[in-house]
Design a protein around this motif. Sequence first.
Motif, PDB file in Angstrom:
ATOM      1  N   GLY A 106      11.238  22.237  -6.945  1.00  0.00           N
ATOM      2  CA  GLY A 106      11.475  20.951  -6.287  1.00  0.00           C
ATOM      3  C   GLY A 106      10.643  19.813  -6.847  1.00  0.00           C
ATOM      4  N   GLU A 107       9.674  20.129  -7.693  1.00  0.00           N
ATOM      5  CA  GLU A 107       8.876  19.103  -8.359  1.00  0.00           C
ATOM      6  C   GLU A 107       9.360  18.985  -9.795  1.00  0.00           C
ATOM      7  N   LEU A 108       9.122  17.925 -10.496  1.00  0.00           N
ATOM      8  CA  LEU A 108       8.427  16.750 -10.034  1.00  0.00           C
ATOM      9  C   LEU A 108       9.403  15.851  -9.289  1.00  0.00           C
ATOM     10  N   ASN A 109       8.940  15.207  -8.226  1.00  0.00           N
ATOM     11  CA  ASN A 109       9.875  14.431  -7.418  1.00  0.00           C
ATOM     12  C   ASN A 109       9.461  12.971  -7.226  1.00  0.00           C
ATOM     13  N   ASN A 110       8.290  12.577  -7.735  1.00  0.00           N
ATOM     14  CA  ASN A 110       7.819  11.196  -7.586  1.00  0.00           C
ATOM     15  C   ASN A 110       8.025  10.706  -6.148  1.00  0.00           C
ATOM     16  N   ASN A 111       7.532  11.499  -5.214  1.00  0.00           N
ATOM     17  CA  ASN A 111       7.699  11.230  -3.785  1.00  0.00           C
ATOM     18  C   ASN A 111       7.146   9.844  -3.415  1.00  0.00           C
ATOM     19  N   GLY A 112       8.011   9.004  -2.866  1.00  0.00           N
ATOM     20  CA  GLY A 112       7.583   7.652  -2.492  1.00  0.00           C
ATOM     21  C   GLY A 112       7.450   6.721  -3.688  1.00  0.00           C
ATOM     22  N   ILE A 149       5.308   6.870  -6.041  1.00  0.00           N
ATOM     23  CA  ILE A 149       3.904   6.547  -6.348  1.00  0.00           C
ATOM     24  C   ILE A 149       3.139   7.740  -6.909  1.00  0.00           C
ATOM     25  N   GLU A 150       3.870   8.709  -7.498  1.00  0.00           N
ATOM     26  CA  GLU A 150       3.184   9.934  -7.930  1.00  0.00           C
ATOM     27  C   GLU A 150       3.071   9.995  -9.453  1.00  0.00           C
ATOM     28  N   ASP A 151       1.938   9.559  -9.954  1.00  0.00           N
ATOM     29  CA  ASP A 151       1.739   9.429 -11.405  1.00  0.00           C
ATOM     30  C   ASP A 151       0.724  10.416 -11.978  1.00  0.00           C
ATOM     31  N   TRP A 157       2.559  23.199 -10.681  1.00  0.00           N
ATOM     32  CA  TRP A 157       2.184  21.781 -10.687  1.00  0.00           C
ATOM     33  C   TRP A 157       3.000  20.947  -9.701  1.00  0.00           C
ATOM     34  N   ASN A 158       2.371  19.874  -9.235  1.00  0.00           N
ATOM     35  CA  ASN A 158       3.060  18.887  -8.409  1.00  0.00           C
ATOM     36  C   ASN A 158       2.602  17.497  -8.840  1.00  0.00           C
ATOM     37  N   ASP A 159       3.533  16.565  -8.955  1.00  0.00           N
ATOM     38  CA  ASP A 159       3.125  15.172  -9.157  1.00  0.00           C
ATOM     39  C   ASP A 159       2.679  14.611  -7.806  1.00  0.00           C
ATOM     40  N   ALA A 160       1.579  13.898  -7.807  1.00  0.00           N
ATOM     41  CA  ALA A 160       0.982  13.399  -6.568  1.00  0.00           C
ATOM     42  C   ALA A 160       0.367  12.025  -6.829  1.00  0.00           C
ATOM     43  N   PRO A 161       0.107  11.255  -5.779  1.00  0.00           N
ATOM     44  CA  PRO A 161      -0.504   9.937  -5.983  1.00  0.00           C
ATOM     45  C   PRO A 161      -1.913  10.081  -6.557  1.00  0.00           C
ATOM     46  N   CYS A 162      -2.218   9.309  -7.594  1.00  0.00           N
ATOM     47  CA  CYS A 162      -3.509   9.422  -8.291  1.00  0.00           C
ATOM     48  C   CYS A 162      -4.694   9.139  -7.367  1.00  0.00           C
ATOM     49  N   ASP A 163      -4.464   8.429  -6.273  1.00  0.00           N
ATOM     50  CA  ASP A 163      -5.554   8.089  -5.352  1.00  0.00           C
ATOM     51  C   ASP A 163      -5.847   9.166  -4.321  1.00  0.00           C
ATOM     52  N   GLU A 164      -5.010  10.209  -4.271  1.00  0.00           N
ATOM     53  CA  GLU A 164      -5.344  11.352  -3.418  1.00  0.00           C
ATOM     54  C   GLU A 164      -6.620  11.980  -3.967  1.00  0.00           C
ATOM     55  N   THR A 165      -7.383  12.655  -3.116  1.00  0.00           N
ATOM     56  CA  THR A 165      -8.593  13.318  -3.620  1.00  0.00           C
ATOM     57  C   THR A 165      -8.426  14.836  -3.547  1.00  0.00           C
TER      58      THR A 165
END
Length: 125
Positions: free
Chosen positions: A89-95, A97-99, A110-118
């Motif tokens: 189901g990834e990569l899905n660029n959810n919202g 904003i997932e770079d 792997w999953n694409d996720a927002p770079c500002d997540e910690t």
Amino acid sequence: KPCHQGWIQFNNKCCYLSAAGESKTWEESRKDCQEREADLVIITTKAELEFVKRSSSVTWIGLSRGEQQDEWKWVNGTNLEGTRFWEDGELNNNGGIEDCVEFSRFTAAWNDAPCDETFSWVCEH
Ligand code: 2F8
Ligand code: CA
């Protein structure tokens, strides 16, 4: 001795796993690695993927979106090519904003996720 204390030897690399409970954004994680004269981990083989499972948690890896929407770049400047380990189901660029790309030790993918997540992170050199 091949690797500094606290680092783990894997093939011809030395790897550093961030301490349990510590988390940083993708950029902060990369900076931490660079301060250790290393960079975020690059995963091109199944063996490397398995190695990163030693991390206690979800970790940032050295992969982020390039100039083009469908282009993914490793921190060493090479494009993502060949084997990819995206979760189902990834990569899905959810919202939209997932770079940046994280590795989940639970799914070993792997999953694409927002770079500002910690998240935790893994360095290599
Ligand atoms: O279901 C997959 C989806 O899960 C989360 O979004 C709900 C992830 N978001 C974050 O990690 C912030 C998505 O990246 C992921 O695709
Ligand atoms: Ca995603």
